[in-house]
Design a protein around this motif. Sequence first.
Motif, PDB file in Angstrom:
ATOM      1  N   ARG B  37       0.832  -1.209   0.000  1.00  0.00           N
ATOM      2  CA  ARG B  37       0.000   0.000   0.000  1.00  0.00           C
ATOM      3  C   ARG B  37       0.865   1.257   0.000  1.00  0.00           C
ATOM      4  NH1 ARG B  37      -4.856   1.104  -0.833  1.00  0.00           N
ATOM      5  NH2 ARG B  37      -5.331   2.262   1.055  1.00  0.00           N
ATOM      6  N   PRO B  38       1.468   1.607  -1.126  1.00  0.00           N
ATOM      7  CA  PRO B  38       2.231   2.857  -1.150  1.00  0.00           C
ATOM      8  C   PRO B  38       1.300   4.066  -1.287  1.00  0.00           C
ATOM      9  CG  PRO B  38       2.699   1.488  -3.097  1.00  0.00           C
ATOM     10  CD  PRO B  38       1.514   0.906  -2.412  1.00  0.00           C
ATOM     11  N   VAL B  39       1.780   5.212  -0.895  1.00  0.00           N
ATOM     12  CA  VAL B  39       1.035   6.453  -1.070  1.00  0.00           C
ATOM     13  C   VAL B  39       2.041   7.565  -1.354  1.00  0.00           C
ATOM     14  CG1 VAL B  39       1.048   7.103   1.393  1.00  0.00           C
ATOM     15  CG2 VAL B  39      -0.800   7.910  -0.094  1.00  0.00           C
ATOM     16  N   LEU B  40       1.635   8.531  -2.167  1.00  0.00           N
ATOM     17  CA  LEU B  40       2.515   9.655  -2.460  1.00  0.00           C
ATOM     18  C   LEU B  40       2.047  10.866  -1.647  1.00  0.00           C
ATOM     19  CD1 LEU B  40       3.836  10.658  -5.968  1.00  0.00           C
ATOM     20  CD2 LEU B  40       3.190  12.386  -4.338  1.00  0.00           C
ATOM     21  N   LEU B  41       2.923  11.387  -0.810  1.00  0.00           N
ATOM     22  CA  LEU B  41       2.567  12.560  -0.011  1.00  0.00           C
ATOM     23  C   LEU B  41       2.652  13.783  -0.889  1.00  0.00           C
ATOM     24  CD1 LEU B  41       4.237  11.858   3.412  1.00  0.00           C
ATOM     25  CD2 LEU B  41       1.968  11.295   2.586  1.00  0.00           C
ATOM     26  N   PHE B  42       1.503  14.418  -1.069  1.00  0.00           N
ATOM     27  CA  PHE B  42       1.403  15.514  -2.021  1.00  0.00           C
ATOM     28  C   PHE B  42       1.102  16.800  -1.280  1.00  0.00           C
ATOM     29  CE2 PHE B  42      -0.747  18.135  -5.177  1.00  0.00           C
ATOM     30  CZ  PHE B  42       0.119  18.019  -6.248  1.00  0.00           C
ATOM     31  N   ALA B 138       4.246   2.342   2.640  1.00  0.00           N
ATOM     32  CA  ALA B 138       5.324   3.161   2.062  1.00  0.00           C
ATOM     33  C   ALA B 138       4.766   4.541   1.750  1.00  0.00           C
ATOM     34  CB  ALA B 138       5.873   2.518   0.791  1.00  0.00           C
ATOM     35  N   ALA B 139       5.415   5.568   2.266  1.00  0.00           N
ATOM     36  CA  ALA B 139       4.988   6.939   2.017  1.00  0.00           C
ATOM     37  C   ALA B 139       6.078   7.643   1.223  1.00  0.00           C
ATOM     38  CB  ALA B 139       4.724   7.658   3.330  1.00  0.00           C
ATOM     39  N   ILE B 140       5.732   8.044  -0.003  1.00  0.00           N
ATOM     40  CA  ILE B 140       6.717   8.630  -0.909  1.00  0.00           C
ATOM     41  C   ILE B 140       6.698  10.146  -0.749  1.00  0.00           C
ATOM     42  CG2 ILE B 140       7.399   8.827  -3.341  1.00  0.00           C
ATOM     43  CD1 ILE B 140       5.395   6.326  -3.738  1.00  0.00           C
ATOM     44  N   GLY B 141       7.850  10.733  -0.527  1.00  0.00           N
ATOM     45  CA  GLY B 141       7.902  12.180  -0.321  1.00  0.00           C
ATOM     46  C   GLY B 141       8.955  12.843  -1.192  1.00  0.00           C
ATOM     47  N   GLY B 142       8.864  14.156  -1.287  1.00  0.00           N
ATOM     48  CA  GLY B 142       9.745  14.908  -2.184  1.00  0.00           C
ATOM     49  C   GLY B 142      10.942  15.537  -1.492  1.00  0.00           C
ATOM     50  N   GLY B 186       3.319  -3.381  10.516  1.00  0.00           N
ATOM     51  CA  GLY B 186       3.236  -2.241  11.446  1.00  0.00           C
ATOM     52  C   GLY B 186       4.314  -1.205  11.180  1.00  0.00           C
ATOM     53  N   GLN B 187       5.418  -1.641  10.595  1.00  0.00           N
ATOM     54  CA  GLN B 187       6.448  -0.666  10.233  1.00  0.00           C
ATOM     55  C   GLN B 187       6.067  -0.041   8.896  1.00  0.00           C
ATOM     56  OE1 GLN B 187      10.011  -3.189  10.256  1.00  0.00           O
ATOM     57  NE2 GLN B 187      10.738  -2.017  12.009  1.00  0.00           N
ATOM     58  N   ASN B 188       6.665   1.089   8.593  1.00  0.00           N
ATOM     59  CA  ASN B 188       6.499   1.628   7.249  1.00  0.00           C
ATOM     60  C   ASN B 188       7.795   2.276   6.812  1.00  0.00           C
ATOM     61  OD1 ASN B 188       6.307   4.641   7.753  1.00  0.00           O
ATOM     62  ND2 ASN B 188       4.685   3.886   9.097  1.00  0.00           N
ATOM     63  N   VAL B 189       7.828   2.598   5.540  1.00  0.00           N
ATOM     64  CA  VAL B 189       9.053   3.138   4.957  1.00  0.00           C
ATOM     65  C   VAL B 189       8.747   4.488   4.321  1.00  0.00           C
ATOM     66  CG1 VAL B 189      10.751   2.764   3.119  1.00  0.00           C
ATOM     67  CG2 VAL B 189      10.115   0.887   4.612  1.00  0.00           C
ATOM     68  N   ARG B 190       9.611   5.455   4.567  1.00  0.00           N
ATOM     69  CA  ARG B 190       9.521   6.718   3.853  1.00  0.00           C
ATOM     70  C   ARG B 190      10.443   6.591   2.647  1.00  0.00           C
ATOM     71  NH1 ARG B 190       7.762  10.491   7.928  1.00  0.00           N
ATOM     72  NH2 ARG B 190       6.328   9.218   9.144  1.00  0.00           N
ATOM     73  N   VAL B 191       9.960   7.013   1.510  1.00  0.00           N
ATOM     74  CA  VAL B 191      10.736   6.859   0.278  1.00  0.00           C
ATOM     75  C   VAL B 191      10.974   8.230  -0.361  1.00  0.00           C
ATOM     76  CG1 VAL B 191      10.805   5.776  -1.989  1.00  0.00           C
ATOM     77  CG2 VAL B 191       9.667   4.598  -0.094  1.00  0.00           C
ATOM     78  N   PHE B 192      12.216   8.474  -0.750  1.00  0.00           N
ATOM     79  CA  PHE B 192      12.566   9.781  -1.306  1.00  0.00           C
ATOM     80  C   PHE B 192      13.188   9.638  -2.696  1.00  0.00           C
ATOM     81  CE2 PHE B 192      12.976   9.908   3.358  1.00  0.00           C
ATOM     82  CZ  PHE B 192      11.943  10.795   3.632  1.00  0.00           C
ATOM     83  N   PRO B 193      12.356   9.584  -3.737  1.00  0.00           N
ATOM     84  CA  PRO B 193      12.886   9.342  -5.094  1.00  0.00           C
ATOM     85  C   PRO B 193      13.789  10.460  -5.620  1.00  0.00           C
ATOM     86  CG  PRO B 193      10.512   8.963  -4.991  1.00  0.00           C
ATOM     87  CD  PRO B 193      10.892   9.657  -3.728  1.00  0.00           C
ATOM     88  N   ILE B 194      13.623  11.691  -5.124  1.00  0.00           N
ATOM     89  CA  ILE B 194      14.474  12.765  -5.636  1.00  0.00           C
ATOM     90  C   ILE B 194      15.502  13.197  -4.589  1.00  0.00           C
ATOM     91  CG2 ILE B 194      12.881  13.591  -7.415  1.00  0.00           C
ATOM     92  CD1 ILE B 194      12.112  15.895  -5.529  1.00  0.00           C
ATOM     93  N   SER B 195      15.891  12.243  -3.735  1.00  0.00           N
ATOM     94  CA  SER B 195      16.939  12.474  -2.731  1.00  0.00           C
ATOM     95  C   SER B 195      18.149  13.192  -3.299  1.00  0.00           C
ATOM     96  CB  SER B 195      17.461  11.136  -2.208  1.00  0.00           C
ATOM     97  OG  SER B 195      16.663  10.671  -1.181  1.00  0.00           O
TER      98      SER B 195
END
Lengths: 414, 310
Positions: B37-42, B138-142, B186-195
């Motif tokens: 269940r990924p999501v993009l934080l907008f 997974a929460a994808i952030g910029g 229960g854990q989740n991951v923050r993902v930063f594609p434009i790190s």
Amino acid sequence: MDVLKIATAGSVDDGKSTLIGRLLYDTKSLTTDKLEAIEKKSKANGFDYLDFSLATDGLVAEREQGITIDVAHIYFSTAKKSYIIADTPGHVEYTRNMVTGASTSQASIILVDARKGVVEQTYRHFFINDLLRVEDIVVAVNKMDLVDYNEEAFNKIVSDFGALTQKQQFKAQRITFVPISALKGDNVVNASTEMPWYDGETLLEHLEQLNPSQVEEVGARFPVQTVIRPKQDQYHDFRGYAGKVSGGTLAVGDAVTVLPSGRSSVIKDILFYNSSFTKVDAGNSCTITLEDDVNVSRGDILVKSAQAPSLTKELQATVCWMDNNALVPGTKYLVQQGTAQILGKVKSINSIVHTDFSGVDATDKLVLNDIGKVTIQLSKQVLNDQFLDNKQTGSFILIDTQSHATAGVGFIGS
Amino acid sequence: MDTTTQPITDTKATLALNPLESEAVYIFREVVAQFDRPVLLFSGGKDSITLVRLAQKAFFPAKIPFPLLHIDTGHNFPETIAFRDKLVKELGLELIVRNVQDAIDEGRVTEETGKYASRNMLQTTTLLDALEEFKFDAAIGGARRDEEKARAKERIFSVRDDFGQWDEKNQRPELFNFLNGNIDHGQNVRVFPISNWTELDVWSYIASEKIEIPSIYFAHQRKTFLRDGMLWSAQDDVVFRAEDEEVVERTVRFRTVGDMSCTAAVLSTADTIEKVVGEIRTSTISERGARIDDKRSEAAMEKRKQQGYF
């Protein structure tokens, strides 16, 4: 715009942070607010010069100890290139961080203190850059101001390095020496007036003309990340394999083999967004479609049929251990090669490798920051790509099945 | 510009992407392959808009296979909200909005008061609640590593515990291309594609891709007042203004778009994307120099991140 990823390694007090700060300062990459913060802090700490190391030391705990303890990424650019520096501490207990930084870098700066010359730490830094097959090494002989910019001191370090390069495995590596003073700014960005005997490039001039990824890999590899199925009328039968090409070129019409299944087909189309292409080079993400409806899923690797490697269920590899729990024979780990995760077991630990080039010793375990030779048994077949031939598929990570931590990294080859 | 239904048209010779774009697309694909269940934080800011374009590219011709989540502080620029709704509609995306106001009304967080009051910190509670509510893993952030010193050490896949906390001392090493997203329930991951992108990289990409962005990024007339050397919006009554702080109409633009209460404007006449890129190229002030929340203390960002802030 070209992007150059650089790893830096140096012992404590070699002036690594100062060098990075100097690079940022002289390329005018430090913004006014950051520069003001550095001035303020330098003054508060009682320094009579700007402490450029403050530009890079990130986390609170580190600032308290005054040392860098993890991998920090620093960015600057010139009109020609974007630079990403992976800054890692150089002490032996941070081998894990140095390996991590070097794994994603195309070039590496090794700092040597002109007063101390080539020391044990230099051996270790060079060893890791050799093991990780970093293409370009710049040996920055720092603190030249403290040896009166003496040519002999510099020449001695260059010749002492010769003993190291004789022992290296990765013969295609290019090594360059530059005499600098990070503190005074000699030969970092601007040419020094103190060393008329040196007519080579400054550190930045050298980095500017580097053209990495010239070392040919032994064949294109395409680890499949995911299968794209749009489920729209327009693309009813569309099955695109998403991935990033490593180590070579793939073209429409190429005969390819899906590994490990061994089924073959032909590349029908190479797509990216709303364009199609006739070929794709290493380093590019794309979506590939095949002529035949063969079974392909995440974890599979597409290779040119003419360049197909052998498969194996037993790997000989050099491993760098990165976990607090020691690696002992018999323990199961998930072994990830490309995008495939396969259950594996360490059959034997054959030796521990000394990172000062002094050889190997027998051992029954590898602890955090150890590098050793191991034999790994796998539950399924993987590509027997040698790391020296294929950086991407010749490497793997070991994932702890309980903590899920990335516990180690391996380089295939005996 | 509903590009998702456009057919694949032109054929070119060799595919040679910008390496940063290629890397970001690779990261997006790893997220979708590794998580349920990924999501993009907008946020409606330029970085998250860039993420949307990269996600489109990663999965084309399929649609973006995850929803967008907006944590609305209630203090957003109206232009940002209007832009958000238009984008979501055009691309046929699912948008989830959760409001910081709700957490305030329920008494779960207390709103700051005074001159520097901001809802920026309060976003963390609402964000963690939303991740929990939808079971996002997974929460994808910029976020970008060049923004701030603590972010320079952030991983691309950054594991958070059950409490959303970041343990900077115990991060997974990221070697070669490997992104290890194995986690416990229960854990989740923050993902930063434009790190690995810099502010200039983002602006250059927006320019070369002709990506639409909210109008407040371009020079416009705005009622503002000056405090601590920064310009604050005096429109919309969100930012606290003392009586002696004089309102003047100025030509300004926003370089970063966050909560209105902590985002300052800069004097600028850059009214096209090309002019904005030119301005960034020669700027001597860092992007987050216009974010008052980072100035609270030297370790401000690191402390917020440990608590679960993005």
